[in-house]
Design a protein around this motif. Structure first.
Motif, mmCIF file in Angstrom:
data_model
loop_
_atom_site.group_PDB
_atom_site.id
_atom_site.type_symbol
_atom_site.label_atom_id
_atom_site.label_comp_id
_atom_site.label_asym_id
_atom_site.label_seq_id
_atom_site.Cartn_x
_atom_site.Cartn_y
_atom_site.Cartn_z
ATOM 1 N N LYS A 5 6.544 12.409 -3.163
ATOM 2 C CA LYS A 5 7.033 12.785 -1.843
ATOM 3 C C LYS A 5 6.379 11.978 -0.720
ATOM 4 O O LYS A 5 7.007 11.701 0.299
ATOM 5 C CB LYS A 5 6.798 14.281 -1.614
ATOM 6 N N ILE A 6 5.103 11.646 -0.907
ATOM 7 C CA ILE A 6 4.412 10.894 0.155
ATOM 8 C C ILE A 6 4.539 9.382 -0.028
ATOM 9 O O ILE A 6 4.062 8.614 0.807
ATOM 10 C CB ILE A 6 2.919 11.280 0.216
ATOM 11 N N LEU A 7 5.188 8.950 -1.118
ATOM 12 C CA LEU A 7 5.318 7.523 -1.393
ATOM 13 C C LEU A 7 6.005 6.761 -0.254
ATOM 14 O O LEU A 7 5.547 5.670 0.121
ATOM 15 C CB LEU A 7 6.069 7.312 -2.713
ATOM 16 N N PRO A 8 7.099 7.274 0.345
ATOM 17 C CA PRO A 8 7.719 6.540 1.464
ATOM 18 C C PRO A 8 6.762 6.319 2.632
ATOM 19 O O PRO A 8 6.771 5.249 3.253
ATOM 20 C CB PRO A 8 8.892 7.441 1.866
ATOM 21 N N PHE A 9 5.918 7.322 2.918
ATOM 22 C CA PHE A 9 4.962 7.173 4.012
ATOM 23 C C PHE A 9 3.895 6.137 3.675
ATOM 24 O O PHE A 9 3.447 5.384 4.542
ATOM 25 C CB PHE A 9 4.311 8.527 4.318
ATOM 26 N N VAL A 10 3.499 6.098 2.408
ATOM 27 C CA VAL A 10 2.523 5.096 1.968
ATOM 28 C C VAL A 10 3.100 3.696 2.127
ATOM 29 O O VAL A 10 2.420 2.768 2.593
ATOM 30 C CB VAL A 10 2.115 5.347 0.502
ATOM 31 N N ILE A 11 4.368 3.529 1.777
ATOM 32 C CA ILE A 11 5.022 2.220 1.896
ATOM 33 C C ILE A 11 5.111 1.795 3.359
ATOM 34 O O ILE A 11 4.888 0.624 3.703
ATOM 35 C CB ILE A 11 6.419 2.268 1.247
ATOM 36 N N ILE A 12 5.419 2.742 4.248
ATOM 37 C CA ILE A 12 5.498 2.431 5.678
ATOM 38 C C ILE A 12 4.139 1.980 6.208
ATOM 39 O O ILE A 12 4.036 1.005 6.967
ATOM 40 C CB ILE A 12 6.008 3.656 6.465
ATOM 41 N N ILE A 13 3.073 2.669 5.794
ATOM 42 C CA ILE A 13 1.721 2.289 6.223
ATOM 43 C C ILE A 13 1.366 0.897 5.711
ATOM 44 O O ILE A 13 0.793 0.074 6.439
ATOM 45 C CB ILE A 13 0.699 3.332 5.730
ATOM 46 N N ILE A 378 8.946 -4.818 -0.674
ATOM 47 C CA ILE A 378 8.722 -3.525 -0.018
ATOM 48 C C ILE A 378 10.041 -2.779 0.159
ATOM 49 O O ILE A 378 10.109 -1.553 -0.021
ATOM 50 C CB ILE A 378 8.023 -3.736 1.334
ATOM 51 N N LEU A 379 11.112 -3.511 0.483
ATOM 52 C CA LEU A 379 12.424 -2.882 0.645
ATOM 53 C C LEU A 379 12.903 -2.275 -0.667
ATOM 54 O O LEU A 379 13.414 -1.139 -0.694
ATOM 55 C CB LEU A 379 13.429 -3.914 1.155
ATOM 56 N N VAL A 380 12.727 -3.006 -1.761
ATOM 57 C CA VAL A 380 13.141 -2.497 -3.076
ATOM 58 C C VAL A 380 12.337 -1.254 -3.437
ATOM 59 O O VAL A 380 12.893 -0.245 -3.911
ATOM 60 C CB VAL A 380 12.970 -3.593 -4.148
ATOM 61 N N LEU A 381 11.027 -1.296 -3.202
ATOM 62 C CA LEU A 381 10.184 -0.126 -3.484
ATOM 63 C C LEU A 381 10.590 1.070 -2.625
ATOM 64 O O LEU A 381 10.581 2.216 -3.098
ATOM 65 C CB LEU A 381 8.717 -0.474 -3.236
ATOM 66 N N SER A 382 10.944 0.796 -1.376
ATOM 67 C CA SER A 382 11.363 1.885 -0.484
ATOM 68 C C SER A 382 12.641 2.544 -0.983
ATOM 69 O O SER A 382 12.764 3.779 -0.987
ATOM 70 C CB SER A 382 11.568 1.344 0.936
ATOM 71 N N ILE A 383 13.601 1.728 -1.412
ATOM 72 C CA ILE A 383 14.864 2.274 -1.924
ATOM 73 C C ILE A 383 14.623 3.094 -3.183
ATOM 74 O O ILE A 383 15.164 4.200 -3.346
ATOM 75 C CB ILE A 383 15.863 1.132 -2.194
ATOM 76 N N LEU A 384 13.784 2.567 -4.078
ATOM 77 C CA LEU A 384 13.481 3.297 -5.315
ATOM 78 C C LEU A 384 12.780 4.615 -5.020
ATOM 79 O O LEU A 384 13.075 5.643 -5.646
ATOM 80 C CB LEU A 384 12.609 2.431 -6.228
ATOM 81 N N SER A 385 11.852 4.594 -4.054
ATOM 82 C CA SER A 385 11.132 5.828 -3.727
ATOM 83 C C SER A 385 12.066 6.866 -3.117
ATOM 84 O O SER A 385 11.944 8.065 -3.393
ATOM 85 C CB SER A 385 9.979 5.523 -2.769
ATOM 86 N N LEU A 386 13.021 6.409 -2.293
ATOM 87 C CA LEU A 386 13.989 7.338 -1.710
ATOM 88 C C LEU A 386 14.891 7.938 -2.778
ATOM 89 O O LEU A 386 15.216 9.133 -2.744
ATOM 90 C CB LEU A 386 14.829 6.616 -0.655
ATOM 91 N N LEU A 387 15.290 7.102 -3.728
ATOM 92 C CA LEU A 387 16.128 7.611 -4.818
ATOM 93 C C LEU A 387 15.384 8.645 -5.644
ATOM 94 O O LEU A 387 15.944 9.675 -6.037
ATOM 95 C CB LEU A 387 16.574 6.448 -5.714
ATOM 96 N N VAL A 388 14.097 8.380 -5.892
ATOM 97 C CA VAL A 388 13.305 9.308 -6.700
ATOM 98 C C VAL A 388 13.082 10.622 -5.963
ATOM 99 O O VAL A 388 13.222 11.712 -6.526
ATOM 100 C CB VAL A 388 11.955 8.659 -7.084
ATOM 101 N N THR A 389 12.737 10.534 -4.665
ATOM 102 C CA THR A 389 12.444 11.755 -3.903
ATOM 103 C C THR A 389 13.680 12.606 -3.664
ATOM 104 O O THR A 389 13.569 13.821 -3.474
ATOM 105 C CB THR A 389 11.820 11.390 -2.537
#
Length: 398
Positions: A5-13, A378-389
């Motif tokens: 759940k906090i992965l998107p915030f970690v990616i933004i930081i 970073i964009l790919v990781l963000s998309i994957l994290s959103l899909l997972v969450t």
């Protein structure tokens, strides 16, 4: 699940930290072949508040209204961040732009040129609060066949301090600068060269008058002719004149020229490899090839009339540090544009208040290829994290 759940915030930081890091210039002091005593090896050490700190850039190659989405949202965005971060870190007193503000200025209408100037002001950001000076390059005003005095006068009127021929002379503190329209000098007889020669002769006369009043007497002068240039010889010592700003580098003569502190170990200014082959249609597009320099007669005319303290030129897209036959140092400023090179940069110069020394640093900025790779990852990781969450928990368990 809490970590997901906090992965998107970690990616933004991580993205914020990364952008701050890549926007910070990496500067290295370039020692002179004749360094003054006790010169510091680090930027900022042994510096005085009275020293004049100048950021010198070149070849921005802005497109104005012709820019596509990639240039507007990516390249312009990071170029603006480069300027802003450099302003915060280096704290310069002045900005110099050594020509080629526009990628295709010679082809633009006045309305299109206005969009380039607006883009220029937008990317400069905090530098608009400082004194800044802009030269005209060959891409701004065209080659010899395209030179038009009316067009040059109009473009010059949009930048502070330039006269109708694209030249200027100004001083900051006790440091004098002279900027010349090197394209007009390159082209031989043209309607603009009279204005350039007028600037040179005016500054030469003032220099001799100041020397007569403050230092040694000047010997009786005589007229010298070299092809189509005539100048009045003076006996002032080399390096006693102003800081000279040009877009085109000066002519190189092997028998009267020694290399010093070169990053690119070549005997000539042949930097065709500096262009980004296949990456940009604008990299090699210009009236003159990147190895072009001012002709010999114009070079000798400048040395004899102005006795420049140091020369800053551009055009080649690459950094270079050379020492001329009379000991005058010429610094070629690299392109600060991803349109031209993958690894842009600029020069940071500090003029000491005692007028006895100048420190020059070569500053590098992030490579476009590295930034694209990292941002894509970073964009790919963000998309994957959103899909997972956003995937229901029971689906994950099943």
């Amino acid at each position: 699940m809490a970590l997901i759940k906090i992965l998107p915030f970690v990616i933004i930081i991580i993205l914020i930290i990364y952008e701050d890091r890549i926007s910070t210039p990496s500067c290295k002091l370039v020692p002179s072949s004749n360094p003054p005593e006790n010169i510091s090896e680090e930027i900022g050490q042994n510096s005085s508040e009275d020293d004049l700190k100048v950021m010198i850039v070149a070849n921005l190659l802005l497109l104005g209204s012709k820019a596509g989405y990639f240039n507007f949202f990516f390249r312009d965005y990071y170029l603006s961040k480069f300027f802003k971060k450099s302003f915060q870190v280096l704290k310069p007193d002045m900005l110099l732009v050594l020509g080629d503000v526009s990628a295709r200025g010679a082809e633009l209408t006045r309305s299109n040129w206005s969009s380039v100037i607006q883009q220029f002001h937008r990317v400069l950001g905090p530098f608009l609060e400082l004194p800044y000076h802009v030269l005209l390059g060959d891409r701004d005003i065209g080659g010899c066949s395209d030179l038009n005095s009316g067009s040059v006068s109009w473009i010059s009127s949009n930048f502070p301090g330039l006269d109708s021929s694209g030249c200027s002379a100004f001083g900051i503190g006790n440091i004098s600068f002279v900027s010349l329209n090197s394209v007009a000098l390159l082209c031989g007889d043209n309607s603009l060269r009279f204005g350039v020669e007028k600037t040179v002769e005016t500054e030469s006369t003032e220099l001799q008058m100041e020397t007569e009043q403050t230092e040694q007497p000047v010997q009786v002068s005589k007229d010298i002719r070299l092809e189509d240039f005539i100048w009045r010889e003076n006996a002032l010592s080399s390096g006693s004149g102003p800081v000279l700003l040009l877009h085109m580098p000066l002519h190189l003569r092997a028998n009267r020229f020694q290399e010093s502190n070169m990053y690119d170990k070549k005997a000539e200014y042949k930097h065709q490899d500096a262009t980004r082959k296949g990456s940009s249609d604008l990299a090699g597009l210009g009236p003159y090839e990147l190895w072009h320099t001012l002709p010999l007669n114009a070079t000798e005319y400048i040395f004899q009339a102005l006795k420049p303290r140091i020369i800053f030129s551009a055009h080649t897209h690459k950094f270079c540090d050379r020492t001329h036959y009379d000991g005058t140092r010429e610094i070629t400023v690299p392109a600060m544009s991803w349109e031209a090179v993958d690894d842009p940069g600029f020069v940071f110069a500090s003029f000491k208040s005692n007028r006895k020394s100048i420190t020059v640093s070569h500053c590098l900025l992030a490579k476009e290829s590295s930034v694209i790779f990292t941002c894509t990852s970073i964009l790919v990781l963000s998309i994957l994290s959103l899909l997972v969450t956003h995937t229901p928990q029971n689906n994950i368990i099943s």
